[in-house]
Design an enzyme around this catalytic site. Structure first.
Site, mmCIF file in Angstrom:
data_model
loop_
_atom_site.group_PDB
_atom_site.id
_atom_site.type_symbol
_atom_site.label_atom_id
_atom_site.label_comp_id
_atom_site.label_asym_id
_atom_site.label_seq_id
_atom_site.Cartn_x
_atom_site.Cartn_y
_atom_site.Cartn_z
ATOM 1 N N HIS A 147 0.828 -1.203 0.000
ATOM 2 C CA HIS A 147 0.000 0.000 0.000
ATOM 3 C C HIS A 147 0.863 1.254 0.000
ATOM 4 O O HIS A 147 1.835 1.372 0.725
ATOM 5 C CB HIS A 147 -0.967 0.042 1.197
ATOM 6 C CG HIS A 147 -0.410 -0.512 2.470
ATOM 7 N ND1 HIS A 147 -1.138 -1.315 3.299
ATOM 8 C CD2 HIS A 147 0.807 -0.387 3.047
ATOM 9 C CE1 HIS A 147 -0.381 -1.659 4.336
ATOM 10 N NE2 HIS A 147 0.786 -1.099 4.206
ATOM 11 N N GLY A 170 3.091 3.352 2.920
ATOM 12 C CA GLY A 170 3.772 2.493 3.880
ATOM 13 C C GLY A 170 3.056 2.360 5.215
ATOM 14 O O GLY A 170 1.883 2.706 5.371
ATOM 15 N N CYS A 191 3.631 3.978 8.073
ATOM 16 C CA CYS A 191 3.350 5.241 8.762
ATOM 17 C C CYS A 191 1.964 5.768 8.418
ATOM 18 O O CYS A 191 1.171 6.078 9.301
ATOM 19 C CB CYS A 191 4.411 6.276 8.402
ATOM 20 S SG CYS A 191 4.088 7.912 9.082
ATOM 21 N N GLY A 194 6.084 -3.065 26.871
ATOM 22 C CA GLY A 194 6.962 -2.064 26.283
ATOM 23 C C GLY A 194 6.378 -0.672 26.430
ATOM 24 O O GLY A 194 5.191 -0.458 26.159
ATOM 25 N N ALA A 214 9.403 8.623 11.042
ATOM 26 C CA ALA A 214 9.018 9.011 9.677
ATOM 27 C C ALA A 214 9.746 10.262 9.218
ATOM 28 O O ALA A 214 10.206 10.345 8.075
ATOM 29 C CB ALA A 214 7.508 9.227 9.615
ATOM 30 N N HIS A 267 1.950 36.543 23.538
ATOM 31 C CA HIS A 267 1.233 36.314 24.801
ATOM 32 C C HIS A 267 -0.261 36.448 24.564
ATOM 33 O O HIS A 267 -0.693 37.354 23.853
ATOM 34 C CB HIS A 267 1.686 37.335 25.843
ATOM 35 C CG HIS A 267 0.902 37.276 27.118
ATOM 36 N ND1 HIS A 267 1.152 36.328 28.080
ATOM 37 C CD2 HIS A 267 -0.135 38.029 27.567
ATOM 38 C CE1 HIS A 267 0.322 36.511 29.092
ATOM 39 N NE2 HIS A 267 -0.483 37.540 28.795
#
Length: 481
Positions: free
Chosen positions: A37, A40, A42, A195, A334, A460
């Site tokens: 695809h 990829g 990502c 993980g 990426a 600000h």
């Protein structure tokens, strides 16, 4: 149509397709090979769709705290998992189609199938062994197929895949990788996340926002082990405040499977074993490069720890062969892949003043709640390098915009070289820090000193003001704290 090109790129992830576009811009006849695809991992299964899921989680979190903003919601906020997933997949499909459009716009040929290096400057493309899965749009019309193709320069950009631990291999049902975690059929009531890197913590954060009981198991002494210790500790505190259970210096030694649940045997540093039963386990123990079945061995391409060895410009030890992105080693991000690809192709094209990749200036972002972002050296790494440093800090709790947003938990931390004023690193935890970090990345690339940052006017009220205040703090000049 000739099968001879100036450049062929194997893999159409963010590194591959961006490199192809830059190659075409430079006037090189370019083709890209893709087996599954466009965009990829990502675009289809990683960066983009996870952010869509996390956006749903953010809205859920805000809705659950509506009363603190003076708002009342009628009834209880609930999540429809099918609709949440459908929105995420739709975002990917839209961008996937966009990559196809960019290939056509830039006159880049797309070769559909699996590439194998047969000899220097030549590849053979065979039928893909991986089915084209959603969200793949119809195959672009500018697509070629099986055959032999030649190019003066071949760039490998095949990416990476989830790493599996022996005995705890993902099965797609009870033990998930990010593929399954991204599109659950039903929302589990409990999960164990193995993980606590960016992938693990982002999914842990998403599922916790969806009301799932989450336990994170990490073998290192801190969550998000690559981050600054102080930032990591603050992130852990906020994650636990949200109801997440985090076990550090622990590992999943074994997993028992039930009919619709798992029992993880978690071994702590003192040798004790805690059994945790949950609906699902997410394996997020890293990724490994896709170097298999490419013919690298035939050409004698040098590899190390599952990745292709390259120099700062993407060159391998074989003339005319290059590698970029995850397959070329960490950091596996990426934006690193994109920049690495541009550096590589511009060097190939002979452009002047092409600078080698500087990995010390690659930002890292984790999109959990709270967000974490960083660039450069941590405080510990700076000290280990023998640098005499100044450290500045500024709390979200002292920033007007953060307080107005109801997001007053967080910290901006900066590290300077005491002698030169060089900005060595910046580390943040809190709302929208993944958007703020680029300011420090730009500063580091411009070799900005503390004096120049102090003389920069920040608007600000904004969160960005904390960046200047942290710099001021490093030199004993903080104004609003």
């Amino acid at each position: 149509m000739s099968n001879a090109y100036d450049v062929i790129i194997i893999g159409s992830g963010p590194g591959g397709y961006v490199t192809a576009i830059r190659s075409a811009q430079l006037g090189l006849k370019t083709a890209i090979v893709e087996r599954e695809h466009l965009g990829g991992i990502c675009l289809n299964w990683g960066c983009i769709p996870t952010k869509a899921l996390l956006r749903s989680a953010d809205v859920m979190d805000q809705a659950n705290h509506a009363k603190s903003y003076g708002l009342t919601l009628e009834g209880k906020m609930t999540a429809d998992v099918k609709d949440v997933v459908a929105r995420s997949r739709g975002v990917s499909q839209r961008l996937n189609g966009g990559v196809g459009f960019l290939m056509k716009k830039n006159k880049i040929d797309v070769i559909w199938g699996e590439a194998k290096l047969t000899k220097p400057g030549e590849i053979k493309v065979g039928k893909s062994t991986k089915p084209v899965v959603e969200p793949q749009n119809p195959i672009p019309k500018n697509t070629l197929g099986e055959g032999t193709y030649t190019a003066k320069h071949i760039i490998v950009a095949t990416g990476a895949r989830p790493r599996a631990l022996p005995g705890i291999e993902p099965d797609g049902k009870l033990i998930w990788t990010y593929f399954e975690a991204m599109k659950p059929d039903v929302m589990p009531k409990s999960i164990v996340v193995m993980g606590s890197g960016a992938i693990g913590i982002e999914f842990a954060s998403f599922y916790r926002s969806m009301g799932v009981d989450v336990t994170v198991v990490e073998v290192m002494s801190q969550v998000m082990p690559v981050e600054d210790k102080e930032i990591s500790a603050l992130a852990r505190k906020q994650l636990e405040k949200r109801g997440m259970k985090i076990l550090l210096e622990s590992k999943v030694a074994k997993v028992e499977k039930g009919s619709n649940s798992i029992t993880a045997h978690v071994e702590t540093k003192d040798g004790k074993v805690e059994k945790i039963t949950a609906d699902r386990l997410i394996s997020a123990v890293g990724v490994q490069g896709n170097i298999e079945n490419l013919g690298l061995e035939t050409l004698g391409v040098k590899t190390d720890r599952g990745c292709i060895v390259i120099d700062g410009y993407g060159k391998t030890n074989v003339p005319g062969l290059y590698a970029i992105g995850d397959v070329a080693g960490p950091p596996m991000l990426a934006h690193k892949a994109e920049h690495e690809g541009v550096v590589c192709i511009e060097k190939i094209a002979g452009l002047p003043n092409v600078h080698a990749m500087d990995k010390s200036k690659i930002p890292g972002c984790t999109y959990c709640n709270p967000q974490v972002a960083s660039v450069g050296l941590t405080e510990d790494k700076a000290k280990e390098a023998g640098r005499d440093i100044r450290v500045g800090r500024y709390s979200f709790g002292a920033n007007g915009k953060a307080i107005a947003l109801g997001e007053d938990q967080g910290l901006v931390k900066v590290i300077f070289d005491k002698k030169s004023g060089e900005l060595l690193g910046a580390h943040m935890v809190g709302t929208e820090v993944t958007e703020l970090i680029q300011g420090f990345v730009v500063a580091m690339n411009l070799e900005t000193t503390e004096e120049e940052l102090m003389h920069t006017i920040f608007p600000h009220p904004t969160l960005s003001e904390m960046m200047k205040e942290a710099v001021l703090d490093a030199y004993g000049r903080v104004l609003n704290a």
